[in-house]
Motif scaffolding. Structure first.
Motif, PDB file in Angstrom:
ATOM      1  N   VAL A  55       0.857  -1.182   0.000  1.00  0.00           N
ATOM      2  CA  VAL A  55       0.000   0.000   0.000  1.00  0.00           C
ATOM      3  C   VAL A  55       0.892   1.229   0.000  1.00  0.00           C
ATOM      4  N   CYS A  56       0.524   2.217  -0.808  1.00  0.00           N
ATOM      5  CA  CYS A  56       1.398   3.390  -0.961  1.00  0.00           C
ATOM      6  C   CYS A  56       1.357   4.323   0.249  1.00  0.00           C
ATOM      7  N   TYR A  57       0.192   4.447   0.894  1.00  0.00           N
ATOM      8  CA  TYR A  57       0.085   5.395   2.005  1.00  0.00           C
ATOM      9  C   TYR A  57      -0.730   4.764   3.140  1.00  0.00           C
ATOM     10  N   GLU A  58      -0.373   5.110   4.381  1.00  0.00           N
ATOM     11  CA  GLU A  58      -1.056   4.544   5.541  1.00  0.00           C
ATOM     12  C   GLU A  58      -2.534   4.913   5.568  1.00  0.00           C
ATOM     13  N   GLU A  59      -2.874   6.136   5.119  1.00  0.00           N
ATOM     14  CA  GLU A  59      -4.261   6.574   5.189  1.00  0.00           C
ATOM     15  C   GLU A  59      -5.176   5.780   4.255  1.00  0.00           C
ATOM     16  N   MET A  60      -4.593   4.969   3.372  1.00  0.00           N
ATOM     17  CA  MET A  60      -5.394   4.126   2.479  1.00  0.00           C
ATOM     18  C   MET A  60      -5.911   2.875   3.179  1.00  0.00           C
ATOM     19  N   LEU A  61      -5.339   2.527   4.340  1.00  0.00           N
ATOM     20  CA  LEU A  61      -5.651   1.258   4.985  1.00  0.00           C
ATOM     21  C   LEU A  61      -7.130   1.130   5.330  1.00  0.00           C
ATOM     22  N   SER A  62      -7.742   2.214   5.822  1.00  0.00           N
ATOM     23  CA  SER A  62      -9.152   2.147   6.204  1.00  0.00           C
ATOM     24  C   SER A  62     -10.041   1.855   5.001  1.00  0.00           C
ATOM     25  N   SER A  63      -9.591   2.266   3.803  1.00  0.00           N
ATOM     26  CA  SER A  63     -10.377   2.022   2.587  1.00  0.00           C
ATOM     27  C   SER A  63     -10.341   0.565   2.164  1.00  0.00           C
ATOM     28  N   LEU A  64      -9.414  -0.203   2.730  1.00  0.00           N
ATOM     29  CA  LEU A  64      -9.241  -1.596   2.313  1.00  0.00           C
ATOM     30  C   LEU A  64      -9.971  -2.580   3.217  1.00  0.00           C
ATOM     31  N   VAL A  65     -10.593  -2.060   4.279  1.00  0.00           N
ATOM     32  CA  VAL A  65     -11.382  -2.939   5.149  1.00  0.00           C
ATOM     33  C   VAL A  65     -12.540  -3.529   4.328  1.00  0.00           C
ATOM     34  N   GLY A  66     -12.656  -4.852   4.379  1.00  0.00           N
ATOM     35  CA  GLY A  66     -13.668  -5.527   3.579  1.00  0.00           C
ATOM     36  C   GLY A  66     -13.154  -6.019   2.245  1.00  0.00           C
ATOM     37  N   HIS A  67     -11.968  -5.530   1.863  1.00  0.00           N
ATOM     38  CA  HIS A  67     -11.347  -5.981   0.608  1.00  0.00           C
ATOM     39  C   HIS A  67     -10.189  -6.944   0.864  1.00  0.00           C
ATOM     40  N   ILE A  68      -9.602  -6.887   2.070  1.00  0.00           N
ATOM     41  CA  ILE A  68      -8.473  -7.756   2.429  1.00  0.00           C
ATOM     42  C   ILE A  68      -8.827  -8.487   3.720  1.00  0.00           C
ATOM     43  N   HIS A  69      -8.668  -9.791   3.721  1.00  0.00           N
ATOM     44  CA  HIS A  69      -8.998 -10.576   4.908  1.00  0.00           C
ATOM     45  C   HIS A  69      -7.888 -10.539   5.954  1.00  0.00           C
ATOM     46  N   ASP A  70      -6.646 -10.585   5.523  1.00  0.00           N
ATOM     47  CA  ASP A  70      -5.517 -10.721   6.449  1.00  0.00           C
ATOM     48  C   ASP A  70      -4.609  -9.498   6.365  1.00  0.00           C
ATOM     49  N   PHE A  71      -4.774  -8.559   7.311  1.00  0.00           N
ATOM     50  CA  PHE A  71      -3.990  -7.327   7.288  1.00  0.00           C
ATOM     51  C   PHE A  71      -2.551  -7.535   7.780  1.00  0.00           C
ATOM     52  N   SER A  72      -2.245  -8.752   8.280  1.00  0.00           N
ATOM     53  CA  SER A  72      -0.856  -9.025   8.671  1.00  0.00           C
ATOM     54  C   SER A  72       0.050  -9.127   7.448  1.00  0.00           C
ATOM     55  N   LYS A  73      -0.563  -9.276   6.281  1.00  0.00           N
ATOM     56  CA  LYS A  73       0.206  -9.373   5.041  1.00  0.00           C
ATOM     57  C   LYS A  73       0.326  -8.030   4.324  1.00  0.00           C
ATOM     58  N   VAL A  74      -0.117  -6.955   4.988  1.00  0.00           N
ATOM     59  CA  VAL A  74      -0.083  -5.619   4.380  1.00  0.00           C
ATOM     60  C   VAL A  74       1.213  -4.909   4.757  1.00  0.00           C
ATOM     61  N   ILE A  75       1.888  -4.340   3.775  1.00  0.00           N
ATOM     62  CA  ILE A  75       3.108  -3.563   3.992  1.00  0.00           C
ATOM     63  C   ILE A  75       2.913  -2.186   3.367  1.00  0.00           C
ATOM     64  N   VAL A  76       3.136  -1.146   4.155  1.00  0.00           N
ATOM     65  CA  VAL A  76       3.089   0.219   3.627  1.00  0.00           C
ATOM     66  C   VAL A  76       4.441   0.534   3.002  1.00  0.00           C
ATOM     67  N   ILE A  77       4.434   0.885   1.727  1.00  0.00           N
ATOM     68  CA  ILE A  77       5.685   1.148   1.011  1.00  0.00           C
ATOM     69  C   ILE A  77       6.326   2.426   1.524  1.00  0.00           C
ATOM     70  N   THR A  78       7.585   2.335   1.892  1.00  0.00           N
ATOM     71  CA  THR A  78       8.381   3.538   2.141  1.00  0.00           C
ATOM     72  C   THR A  78       9.361   3.680   0.993  1.00  0.00           C
ATOM     73  N   ARG A  79       9.826   4.920   0.768  1.00  0.00           N
ATOM     74  CA  ARG A  79      10.587   5.192  -0.439  1.00  0.00           C
ATOM     75  C   ARG A  79      11.915   5.859  -0.112  1.00  0.00           C
ATOM     76  N   SER A  80      12.835   5.775  -1.044  1.00  0.00           N
ATOM     77  CA  SER A  80      14.128   6.438  -0.924  1.00  0.00           C
ATOM     78  C   SER A  80      14.485   6.982  -2.297  1.00  0.00           C
ATOM     79  N   ILE A  81      15.653   7.598  -2.416  1.00  0.00           N
ATOM     80  CA  ILE A  81      16.066   8.144  -3.713  1.00  0.00           C
ATOM     81  C   ILE A  81      17.482   7.699  -4.024  1.00  0.00           C
ATOM     82  N   LEU A  82      17.867   7.841  -5.304  1.00  0.00           N
ATOM     83  CA  LEU A  82      19.203   7.463  -5.721  1.00  0.00           C
ATOM     84  C   LEU A  82      20.248   8.340  -5.049  1.00  0.00           C
ATOM     85  N   LYS A  83      21.407   7.751  -4.799  1.00  0.00           N
ATOM     86  CA  LYS A  83      22.488   8.509  -4.174  1.00  0.00           C
ATOM     87  C   LYS A  83      22.842   9.752  -4.990  1.00  0.00           C
ATOM     88  N   THR A  84      22.891   9.574  -6.306  1.00  0.00           N
ATOM     89  CA  THR A  84      23.290  10.696  -7.169  1.00  0.00           C
ATOM     90  C   THR A  84      22.292  11.850  -7.110  1.00  0.00           C
TER      91      THR A  84
END
Length: 678
Positions: A55-84
């Protein structure tokens, strides 16, 4: 293959969506399949099924209730950038205000958090909002940073603008995903380390810690897992957390099984926290055992056992003595090391053991990779010469002049480049022991004459010397060549052939002893053998193994690293029909034998190959007549069915009318690989 669902708010920013997907594929590659979902397009009762949900953002999680049975398998993507892309931002003057521009408020705040996490603390990061820009609240800001595709949102008065481009999926996201999917294998580790090293600035502590742990794990794998000792780690409830290959072979246990000490260890040792150099008997063999408890302060969390067989200890002692007493040449294998189940190999070993007690020359014959050196070492170790040197020479690996000097040695100054003090030859190194001459069929005519003299006279003369040296050496030779044909062609001396072929042992190729394939694979794979599917086992036994045991061992190494068999081995038998029942004769046919569908296909191919250059056409009647000559009586309908199957496999062409049918080049190639006469 693992299923990953990536969930976005919408599909508007397609380049960013594609960038995230490519990021994940770069590390997890062939082990995953990705499906994208969009919150604004989901049906009210739509259920998403996957092994992991990104999931791209934490605030999206509430929208997924009823669409996903097992929330233990949910990972919120965090991002980084290239060194250059990070360096220009680091170079912005201290205490400057920097406008951070992204495609949404959530993305902007996530980006600011990412920069702070990466150590950017010398400037003030201001989140961009459209309304604030219209009100002119950013008029005093001179620096701005943005991601790809949204530079048009940057207020035009700002001249110092830096593009940090699309953000990478972070290292910590990959770690969570790999753990959840249980994909912590060497290929994924290599990809992740390469990505951390070349692309992402995840912070020195993260990458250095991961690399350090990987190096430690690899060292433990090389040292512990490949050890000749049996090693297992058990917690206080006797659950096995780690066991190496030797431990698996001894106890037939895997991680997750329970180790019952009383079944293997005397009661007076079971309750001890630690001990060393105790003797236990398991499966009628003696072992030197050591136990060490694992403590956290004064609490025992578990223990590990180390067991070394008495045989290995004795072998180590004997080999050490050999190396100290001789020049370091010794045989490490015995007949007990020859893994087999087939009757032909059992008979071969029985014959080799009989031969071992004599002093006559032995000729080992067999294709490359069948284990001729393993037999040579076993014969030596089973013979009265076992406490003396075993010297192995590959005659095909050295040029003629170098091979002669290696075998017979040379005096000082015998030729240009010779050692100043001369050199002792391998025949002298093997004194009182055995010399193994592999690929004997490849030696030159002049060297054949020299070797014949050694076998007849039991004497050698070093190059550049006139002194005769008596030797007491047993010769074991090996070849994968047809020496009789070489004798007939005049490329191999007849008298030398008869000197070598006193006692002959023929080692069958692996394709002729199919019963040995799975036992050998289990030996090479150890505990990983249990992971093989029935289809994979069937593929192993169906494959022709042109490289014999050497190729089988390579396939096992491939399986241990990649997690599957090589593709060329997994290919199914081209002749296999949907039903592998015996072919029954049609009504009216009189057959006194049944034949399998595969065998019938092969016989049809053979008939078509025999009549390939015939002037007359090859039709079903011609094939039926050819089968009848072989005492195979089947109707034209059955022949037609099997011919169409062969056509589907590309092995024959079927022409209409009187044109007849013909075997293809692929069919001829298949026939040559599956029938000896071709």
């Amino acid at each position: 293959m693992k299923e990953i669902a990536i969930i976005y708010r919408d599909r508007e920013n397609y380049p960013a969506i594609q960038y995230i997907e490519n990021n994940i594929h770069a590390v997890l590659g062939e082990y995953i399949n990705i499906t994208n979902y969009y919150v604004n397009e989901m049906e009210p009762n739509e259920i998403i099924k996957a092994d992991a949900f990104l999931v791209c953002y934490e605030e999206m999680l509430s929208s997924l209730v009823g669409h996903i049975h097992d929330f233990s398998k949910v990972i919120v993507i965090t991002r980084s950038i290239l060194k250059t892309n990070l360096q220009p931002i680091i170079d912005i003057p201290k205490d400057s205000e920097v406008l951070v521009v992204n495609d949404s408020k959530a993305s902007t705040l996530q980006t600011i958090y990412m920069f702070y996490k990466l150590g950017i603390g010398h400037v003030s990061l201001i989140p961009y909002e459209k309304n604030a820009a219209k009100l002119g609240l950013y008029n005093n800001i001179n620096y701005a940073i943005h991601s790809d595709g949204i530079e048009n949102l940057v207020p035009p008065h700002i001249k110092n603008v830096y593009n940090f481009h699309n953000r990478e999926v972070s290292f910590e996201t990959f770690q969570k995903l790999i753990t959840l999917l249980k994909l912590d294998n060497p290929t994924v580790k290599r990809n992740l380390i390469a990505k951390v090293d070349r692309e992402m600035d995840t912070g020195v502590n993260f990458s250095d810690s991961y690399l350090s742990n990987f190096l430690k794990d690899q060292m433990l794998t090389d040292v512990v897992d490949e050890s000749s000792m049996a090693i297992l780690l058990v917690d206080r409830s006797n659950l096995v957390h780690y066991i190496n290959d030797q431990g698996f072979n001894l106890f037939s246990l895997c991680s997750g099984d329970y180790f019952v000490q009383e079944n293997y260890i005397p009661l007076h040792l079971v309750n001890k926290n630690s001990y060393k150099n105790e003797i236990v008997t398991i499966n009628d063999d003696n072992y030197l055992i050591e136990k060490n408890s694992v403590f956290l302060f004064d609490e025992i969390l578990g223990f590990y056992l180390v067991l070394q067989s008495e045989k290995n200890l004795r072998d180590t002692e004997i080999n050490l003595n050999k190396q100290l007493k001789s020049t370091g040449f010794y045989a490490k294998h015995t007949f007990e090391d020859i893994v087999h189940s087939s009757e032909s190999m059992h008979e071969c070993i029985r014959l080799a053991k009989q031969i071992s007690h004599s002093d006559y020359t032995v000729l080992l014959r067999g294709e490359s990779g069948t284990g001729k050196e393993l037999f040579a070492q076993s014969i030596h170790n089973f013979s009265p010469r076992s406490s003396f040197p075993f010297v192995a020479v590959n005659c095909a690996a050295l040029p003629e002049n170098l091979l002669e000097s290696e075998l017979f040695g040379y005096e000082a100054g015998a030729f240009t480049g010779a050692q100043k003090k001369g050199k002792i030859g391998l025949f002298e190194h093997a004194q009182n022991g055995t010399i193994f001459l592999d690929e004997i069929g490849d030696i030159s005519p002049s060297l054949q004459s020299a070797l014949l003299r050694v076998l007849q006279e039991k004497q050698i003369i070093r190059i550049g010397s006139d002194r005769v040296i008596d030797i007491n050496v047993r010769v074991i030779a090996a070849t994968n060549a047809a020496l009789e044909q070489k004798v007939a062609d005049g490329t191999f001396r007849k008298d030398l052939f008869y000197r070598l072929n006193v006692l002959s042992v023929n080692i069958s190729p692996l394709r002729e002893r199919k019963d040995d394939i799975l036992p050998l694979m289990e030996f090479f794979l150890g505990k990983s053998f249990k992971s093989l599917t029935q289809n994979e086992k069937s593929s192993l036994t169906a494959y022709n193994w042109p490289g014999n045991i050497r190729e089988l061992e390579n396939a096992a190494s491939y399986y241990r690293i990649i997690g599957k068999l090589p593709n060329h081995i997994c290919q199914k038998d081209l002749l296999t029909l949907p039903e592998k029942n015996n072919v029954l004769p049609e009504n009216g046919s009189d057959s006194n034998n049944d034949i399998s569908s595969d065998a019938l296909c092969l016989e049809i191919l053979k008939i078509m190959a025999e009549k390939r250059n015939s002037i007359s056409n090859i039709g079903r009647r011609t094939i039926q007549k050819g089968l009848e000559d072989k005492r195979i009586f089947v109707g034209e309908g059955i022949i037609k069915k099997h011919m169409y199957h062969l056509k589907e496999k590309g092995l024959i062409n079927i022409r209409c009318g009187r044109a007849g049918s013909e075997i293809t080049e692929e069919g001829m190639s298949f026939l040559s690989e599956n029938d000896k006469q071709y």
